[in-house]
Enzyme design. Structure first.
Site, mmCIF file in Angstrom:
data_model
loop_
_atom_site.group_PDB
_atom_site.id
_atom_site.type_symbol
_atom_site.label_atom_id
_atom_site.label_comp_id
_atom_site.label_asym_id
_atom_site.label_seq_id
_atom_site.Cartn_x
_atom_site.Cartn_y
_atom_site.Cartn_z
ATOM 1 N N TYR A 115 0.875 -1.170 0.000
ATOM 2 C CA TYR A 115 0.000 0.000 0.000
ATOM 3 C C TYR A 115 0.912 1.219 0.000
ATOM 4 O O TYR A 115 1.585 1.504 0.989
ATOM 5 C CB TYR A 115 -0.915 0.000 1.223
ATOM 6 C CG TYR A 115 -2.029 -1.002 1.125
ATOM 7 C CD1 TYR A 115 -3.293 -0.610 0.705
ATOM 8 C CD2 TYR A 115 -1.820 -2.342 1.429
ATOM 9 C CE1 TYR A 115 -4.323 -1.535 0.598
ATOM 10 C CE2 TYR A 115 -2.839 -3.271 1.323
ATOM 11 C CZ TYR A 115 -4.087 -2.858 0.905
ATOM 12 O OH TYR A 115 -5.105 -3.777 0.797
ATOM 13 N N CYS A 116 0.970 1.899 -1.120
ATOM 14 C CA CYS A 116 1.818 3.073 -1.314
ATOM 15 C C CYS A 116 0.935 4.297 -1.055
ATOM 16 O O CYS A 116 0.069 4.633 -1.865
ATOM 17 C CB CYS A 116 2.352 3.047 -2.742
ATOM 18 S SG CYS A 116 3.478 4.368 -3.138
#
Length: 145
Positions: A115-116
């Site tokens: 999850y960026c």
């Protein structure tokens, strides 16, 4: 109900553009990219709990990276074909704030997801302030580590 202008004034221009218009902060400029203190990350707009420091890792991508949300129901995924790319956009469930994107190149031992997330979309709540900030119900997740 808070107006868009009131929201912009409360959270700032960058956070407003990121959360409301799906902007992206420049890589390696966010305050939480190289930040690993114990605590939780909440939506800067609504305060809803999103991620835990237990799931944060250094991906080298220039934005905070997490292997998973604190609970799978806290975020929603959406198809994103902007900028000529095919990606999965991540939004907060309650406020619908744009947070960033999720990719399939995370740590294999933690499920394989990355999850960026834009720092500007987050507010960090230190572990020792969680109770006084109203997040006492989440303290138990740190007992399991």
């Amino acid at each position: 109900m808070e107006s868009k202008e009131e929201l912009r004034q409360r959270i700032g221009d960058l956070a407003f553009e990121v959360t409301q218009h799906a902007a992206t902060e420049r890589a390696f400029t966010g305050q939480y990219d190289d930040f690993f203190e114990k605590g939780i990350y909440v939506d800067v707009v609504s305060g809803e709990v999103l991620f835990s420091s237990l799931d944060k890792f250094n991906s080298g991508c220039g934005w905070p990276a997490f292997s998973r949300p604190i609970h799978h129901r806290m975020v929603t995924n959406h198809h994103d074909s902007s900028h000529g790319m095919r990606r999965v956009e991540v939004k907060s469930r309650e406020a619908g704030s744009h947070l960033g994107h999720v990719f399939n190149d995370g740590p294999r031992e933690a499920g394989g997801l990355r999850y960026c997330i834009n720092s500007a979309a987050l507010k960090f709540i230190p572990y020792d302030q969680m109770e006084q900030e109203g997040y006492a119900e989440w303290l138990g997740i740190f007992d399991k580590s």
